[in-house]
Design a protein around this motif. Structure first.
Motif, PDB file in Angstrom:
ATOM      1  N   ILE A  83       0.837  -1.207   0.000  1.00  0.00           N
ATOM      2  CA  ILE A  83       0.000   0.000   0.000  1.00  0.00           C
ATOM      3  C   ILE A  83       0.868   1.251   0.000  1.00  0.00           C
ATOM      4  N   TYR A  84       1.987   1.243   0.755  1.00  0.00           N
ATOM      5  CA  TYR A  84       2.897   2.397   0.851  1.00  0.00           C
ATOM      6  C   TYR A  84       4.284   1.973   0.354  1.00  0.00           C
ATOM      7  N   PRO A  85       4.512   1.974  -0.981  1.00  0.00           N
ATOM      8  CA  PRO A  85       5.766   1.450  -1.539  1.00  0.00           C
ATOM      9  C   PRO A  85       6.987   2.250  -1.137  1.00  0.00           C
ATOM     10  N   SER A  86       6.900   3.591  -0.951  1.00  0.00           N
ATOM     11  CA  SER A  86       8.074   4.381  -0.551  1.00  0.00           C
ATOM     12  C   SER A  86       7.622   5.525   0.328  1.00  0.00           C
ATOM     13  N   ILE A  87       8.229   5.637   1.445  1.00  0.00           N
ATOM     14  CA  ILE A  87       7.922   6.737   2.355  1.00  0.00           C
ATOM     15  C   ILE A  87       8.982   7.804   2.141  1.00  0.00           C
ATOM     16  N   PRO A  88       8.616   9.007   1.661  1.00  0.00           N
ATOM     17  CA  PRO A  88       9.607  10.041   1.330  1.00  0.00           C
ATOM     18  C   PRO A  88      10.427  10.414   2.545  1.00  0.00           C
ATOM     19  N   PRO A  89      11.730  10.563   2.367  1.00  0.00           N
ATOM     20  CA  PRO A  89      12.561  11.029   3.473  1.00  0.00           C
ATOM     21  C   PRO A  89      12.301  12.496   3.742  1.00  0.00           C
ATOM     22  N   LYS A  90      12.768  12.957   4.886  1.00  0.00           N
ATOM     23  CA  LYS A  90      12.557  14.355   5.242  1.00  0.00           C
ATOM     24  C   LYS A  90      13.258  15.297   4.270  1.00  0.00           C
ATOM     25  N   ARG A  91      14.381  14.858   3.645  1.00  0.00           N
ATOM     26  CA  ARG A  91      15.155  15.744   2.789  1.00  0.00           C
ATOM     27  C   ARG A  91      14.701  15.701   1.343  1.00  0.00           C
ATOM     28  N   LYS A  92      13.637  15.047   1.032  1.00  0.00           N
ATOM     29  CA  LYS A  92      13.150  15.012  -0.342  1.00  0.00           C
ATOM     30  C   LYS A  92      12.568  16.374  -0.716  1.00  0.00           C
ATOM     31  N   PRO A  93      12.978  16.937  -1.911  1.00  0.00           N
ATOM     32  CA  PRO A  93      12.405  18.221  -2.320  1.00  0.00           C
ATOM     33  C   PRO A  93      10.958  18.050  -2.764  1.00  0.00           C
ATOM     34  N   THR A  94      10.138  18.973  -2.345  1.00  0.00           N
ATOM     35  CA  THR A  94       8.744  18.962  -2.792  1.00  0.00           C
ATOM     36  C   THR A  94       8.505  19.978  -3.905  1.00  0.00           C
TER      37      THR A  94
END
Length: 460
Positions: free
Chosen positions: A16-27
């Motif tokens: 259901i949740y294949p990748s949980i974005p890290p905190k440092r991922k640019p939005t």
């Protein structure tokens, strides 16, 4: 059984949740540039990136004071090229916008684009142009400055700004390599004015018109080139292949310089309301050659050169050939009787041969005579005689050619060894120098009153 249920639950959650974005991922990312930097063809400007991260922090590229790396992004530029934080604008990009697309390599969905306008000229102004001479045939280098819509001013000098960026034309002259060359014929200049027009190709309507009023204060020169005489050929050197050296041949004479042609000068005084000075209108004719001048009588002048051609120099005489060395005397065997019945053979050397004489040097050729200076006929309207001192004539005869140098003597050769030795040969005589030619006769200057209408109507 419990372990199996836990593993299944973990797999279901991962699906259901294949990748949980890290905190440092640019939005989101944003392109940043300095709006005050001049952006025109063939120039670079700096482009930075600001990235908003998932934790709301903002990271920036080094040029904006951060540590965000350019290599983490892909760039596509329309109208230029991107390299290491700078965009180089294409050389043919005069107007419009530069479109830049940036995309995160790791997170391709994080992308942005920006249109960056090209700067254009608001005005073209004249700098501190120094014009030292204002007469046909003169030239000067105008100082041109372009004012851009970002407030920056740059010189148009083909280094900072290329001339190809502008359309440049000159009425009454030509523009070449940053210099205005005024037409040498005043008849091609309207209203005594040369006009420079500069148009900005990137900004229609932005132009500069620079008028320059001529004053005709100049030292003009009319030169009739009379042919000089040809130099004589040099004589050939004598040969030393025989016993005696042969004489050098004489140099050829130089030919006479040509006589100068007649020159006819017509002087009038046109009325003029633009130039606040007395003008002389002068037409000079010599055969098919014609020239036209406007001369400011308060400072300008015309020098006419109509000299005879110089005589050609005589050719140098050839050097005499050296004599050949005499042969040594031959060895001869003789019988020397020691008694009536006995003798001893003995070798003796016979008389040596004489050395050859050196050849005489050839005489130098005579120089040709100078040609006669050409006569100059000056026809002027009544009243112009007050300013005829502004026309100076140089119509001397041509210089006589120099005589050629006589050839050097050939050396006498050494006599051969023998009993006795051969005599040494005598040296030849030096050739005589040629005579210099006579200078040509000077031409004359004749003045006549002219009605000012037809060249064939002359009055004494």
């Amino acid at each position: 059984m419990l372990n199996y249920l836990l593993i299944s639950l973990m797999i279901s959650v991962a699906a259901i949740y294949p990748s949980i974005p890290p905190k440092r991922k640019p939005t989101a990312i944003r392109l940043v540039y300095d709006h005050t930097t001049l952006r025109i063809q063939n120039r670079k400007f700096t482009l930075g990136i600001e990235a908003t991260m998932r934790d709301s922090s903002v990271r920036r590229t080094r040029n904006l004071g951060g540590k965000l790396r350019y290599k983490d992004f892909e760039f596509h530029v329309e109208g230029g090229t991107f390299r290491t934080g700078k965009i180089m604008i294409d050389p043919d990009k005069l107007t419009g916008d530069i479109k830049v697309i940036a995309q995160s390599k790791r997170y391709p969905k994080v992308t942005t684009w920006l249109s960056i306008p090209i700067n254009v000229e608001l005005a073209i102004i004249e700098g501190d142009t120094e014009i030292k001479a204002r007469a046909p045939g003169d030239g000067f280098r105008p100082k041109l400055i372009a004012v851009f819509d970002n407030g920056e001013q740059l010189p148009i000098d083909n280094q900072t700004l290329k001339y190809q960026r502008y359309h440049i034309e000159v009425n009454g002259g030509v523009f070449k390599n940053g210099r205005i060359q005024i037409d040498p014929d005043y008849r091609n200049i309207e209203g005594h004015q040369v006009e420079l027009n500069v148009f900005a190709r990137a900004a229609p309507g932005v132009a500069l018109t620079l008028p320059v009023i001529l004053d005709y204060v100049k030292d003009y020169h009319f030169i009739y080139h009379t042919m000089d005489g040809s130099d004589g050929f040099g004589g050939s050197d004598g040969s030393g292949s025989g016993r005696n050296g042969t004489d050098g041949s004489n140099g050829r004479n130089g030919s006479d310089g040509h006589d100068a042609a007649e020159i006819h000068v017509y002087v009038s005084q046109p009325s003029d309301s633009i130039i606040a000075a007395d003008l002389l209108k002068v037409e000079v004719i010599s055969g098919a050659k014609k020239a036209y001048y406007l001369i400011n009588a308060q400072g300008g002048n015309l020098e006419i050169y109509n000299r005879g051609g110089d005589g050609g120099d005589g050719g140098d005489g050839g050097d005499g050939g050296d004599g050949a060395d005499g042969e040594d005397g031959k060895i001869k065997t003789i019988k020397e009787w020691t008694s009536d019945t006995t003798f001893v053979e003995k070798e003796i050397r016979l008389e040596g041969h004489d050395g050859g004489h050196g050849g005489d040097g050839g005489d130098g050729g005579d120089g040709g005579d100078g040609g006669r200076g050409g006569d100059v006929f000056i026809y002027h309207v009544a009243g112009a005689e007050l300013y005829l001192d502004r026309i100076v004539v140089y119509n001397q005869g041509g210089d006589g050619g120099n005589g050629g140098d006589g050839g050097d003597e050939g050396d006498g050769a050494k006599g051969g060894s023998g009993n006795p030795n051969g005599k040494n040969g005598n040296n030849g005589d030096d050739g005589q120098d040629g005579q210099s030619g006579h200078d040509g006769v000077n031409g004359e200057v004749f003045y006549s009153i002219w009605e000012g209408k037809d060249h064939h109507m002359r009055y004494d």
